[in-house]
Design a protein around this motif. Structure first.
Motif, PDB file in Angstrom:
ATOM      1  N   VAL A 174     -25.215 -19.515 -33.625  1.00  0.00           N
ATOM      2  CA  VAL A 174     -26.560 -19.887 -33.182  1.00  0.00           C
ATOM      3  C   VAL A 174     -27.622 -19.030 -33.880  1.00  0.00           C
ATOM      4  O   VAL A 174     -28.780 -19.012 -33.465  1.00  0.00           O
ATOM      5  CB  VAL A 174     -26.695 -19.766 -31.649  1.00  0.00           C
ATOM      6  CG1 VAL A 174     -25.758 -20.751 -30.948  1.00  0.00           C
ATOM      7  CG2 VAL A 174     -26.471 -18.333 -31.153  1.00  0.00           C
ATOM      8  N   GLY A 175     -27.222 -18.340 -34.949  1.00  0.00           N
ATOM      9  CA  GLY A 175     -28.166 -17.551 -35.729  1.00  0.00           C
ATOM     10  C   GLY A 175     -28.456 -16.178 -35.175  1.00  0.00           C
ATOM     11  O   GLY A 175     -29.441 -15.548 -35.588  1.00  0.00           O
ATOM     12  N   GLY A 176     -27.631 -15.690 -34.255  1.00  0.00           N
ATOM     13  CA  GLY A 176     -27.862 -14.389 -33.636  1.00  0.00           C
ATOM     14  C   GLY A 176     -27.033 -13.281 -34.259  1.00  0.00           C
ATOM     15  O   GLY A 176     -26.257 -13.499 -35.199  1.00  0.00           O
ATOM     16  N   ARG A 177     -27.199 -12.092 -33.702  1.00  0.00           N
ATOM     17  CA  ARG A 177     -26.492 -10.909 -34.196  1.00  0.00           C
ATOM     18  C   ARG A 177     -25.962 -10.128 -33.001  1.00  0.00           C
ATOM     19  O   ARG A 177     -26.525 -10.175 -31.900  1.00  0.00           O
ATOM     20  CB  ARG A 177     -27.425 -10.043 -35.046  1.00  0.00           C
ATOM     21  CG  ARG A 177     -27.991 -10.773 -36.254  1.00  0.00           C
ATOM     22  CD  ARG A 177     -29.163 -10.041 -36.879  1.00  0.00           C
ATOM     23  NE  ARG A 177     -28.743  -9.045 -37.853  1.00  0.00           N
ATOM     24  CZ  ARG A 177     -29.584  -8.270 -38.528  1.00  0.00           C
ATOM     25  NH1 ARG A 177     -30.895  -8.347 -38.316  1.00  0.00           N
ATOM     26  NH2 ARG A 177     -29.136  -7.403 -39.411  1.00  0.00           N
ATOM     27  N   VAL A 178     -24.903  -9.374 -33.252  1.00  0.00           N
ATOM     28  CA  VAL A 178     -24.194  -8.668 -32.177  1.00  0.00           C
ATOM     29  C   VAL A 178     -24.212  -7.171 -32.429  1.00  0.00           C
ATOM     30  O   VAL A 178     -23.807  -6.699 -33.495  1.00  0.00           O
ATOM     31  CB  VAL A 178     -22.735  -9.148 -32.062  1.00  0.00           C
ATOM     32  CG1 VAL A 178     -22.011  -8.392 -30.946  1.00  0.00           C
ATOM     33  CG2 VAL A 178     -22.672 -10.649 -31.827  1.00  0.00           C
TER      34      VAL A 178
END
Length: 349
Positions: A174-178
């Motif tokens: 979804v285009g996010g980062r962790v």
């Protein structure tokens, strides 16, 4: 009123002039006379703390807008004009982005903790089965980040690698980062092998994983200053398995930070402590670990901004900058407060 600044820009070390049009920088004059507010010295993109938790500083006190404003003001007054909050007790409210005198914030929503791996009720408690969905929800509700507490106690198991891998894949989709909180060897290993975007703390990190971090783009945010501040207290404690575990992890952190930098890992400055606005202390610890002063300062300025997707001092870039009277890469310690602070095109100090 159009403002003008001129000085030597870091990291390029070129003398330049900028005109400030609203909250944007321009390299050509705009609209008539300009007020010269910085004439000479050294210009940097606003400082950055990539690991800070504004809004609450006590597990017994609830997150509050009043505390959040105080913390962000402390950051701003020290020249920290961009912060990343990798987890907080509540989601950062939308008014922060609209306030012209508050630092820009990149948030990760609420801490995500599975049973036994954090302070109960302080973040968002979820089961391992529900973690993937929760991570996507926090990333989509924040600035595209989520924060997973991968481990907590030294003698209890870390989050399984396959669970964390599923989180990373879903959030990336979804285009996010962790971001991953890790202080045990297993936790750090699981995080790196799962492909997280940032390793927070990284205590007990196996140096054999550093090459993989560099190859896949996992940044290292060691928060050395908060660990360093507690080292003497830990040494004074009665011997115990937990004390010895903590000290052995601390002993490896500075060598690992240096090795990570030399391997090409993006090493960044984060404080994870209070009072806010002390990111230059983290810069000093990065220097102690073996980073060149300019690289350590960049970890709290231009390099951190680029990593978070913001440009430095360029035409059309945000008018967020700090000025020093002398070259801050030659000063030791680096001054805690710049001589001039400009945020969103407004002179703060």
């Amino acid at each position: 009123m159009v403002l003008q600044v001129r000085g030597v820009v870091l990291p390029e070390r070129e003398e330049r002039s900028f005109w400030i049009d609203g909250d944007r920088l321009r390299t050509e004059p705009v609209r008539g006379d300009a007020e010269l507010v910085v004439d000479g010295g050294w210009l940097l993109p606003g400082l950055v703390d990539v690991h800070t938790h504004p809004g609450t500083e006590d597990i017994h006190a609830p997150f509050s807008d009043e505390t959040l404003r105080r913390h962000l003001t402390d950051h701003r007054d020290a020249g920290v004009l961009l912060v990343r909050s990798p987890g907080s007790a509540a989601r950062i409210p939308s008014w922060v982005d609209q306030d012209p005198v508050m630092p820009r914030v990149r948030s990760a929503g609420r801490w995500l903790a599975t049973p036994g791996r954090f302070l109960p009720g302080f973040g968002r408690d979820v089961s391992e089965a529900d973690l993937v969905q929760a991570a996507v929800e926090e990333a989509e509700a924040s600035s595209g980040w989520c924060k997973v507490v991968v481990d907590w106690k030294h003698d209890e198991p870390a989050l399984p690698e396959d669970v964390l891998t599923a989180v990373v894949q879903a959030v990336h989709a979804v285009g996010g980062r962790v971001a991953a909180h890790c202080q045990t060897a297993d936790g750090s290993r699981h995080a790196v092998q799962a492909g997280v975007d940032s390793l927070e703390h990284g205590m007990h990190l196996d140096p054999g994983l550093i090459g993989r971090m560099a190859a896949q783009g996992t940044a290292f945010v060691p928060t050395l200053s908060v660990f360093g501040a507690g080292a003497d207290r830990r040494r004074a404690e009665e011997p115990s398995a937990r004390r010895d575990w903590w000290l052995s992890g601390w002993e490896g952190m500075l060598p690992n930070v240096r090795a990570a930098y030399e391997a090409g890992v993006t090493v960044l400055a984060g404080t994870d402590s209070f009072p806010c606005g002390k990111v230059t202390s983290e810069v000093e610890w990065l220097v102690r670990a073996g980073l060149p002063v300019e690289a350590a300062l960049g970890a709290a300025s231009w390099a951190a901004r680029a990593w978070l997707g913001l440009p430095g001092l360029v035409d059309g870039g945000p008018a967020d900058l700090v000025a020093y009277d002398t070259d801050p890469t030659l000063d030791s310690p680096i001054p805690a407060h710049p001589s001039r602070i400009i945020l969103r095109g407004k002179v703060i100090a």
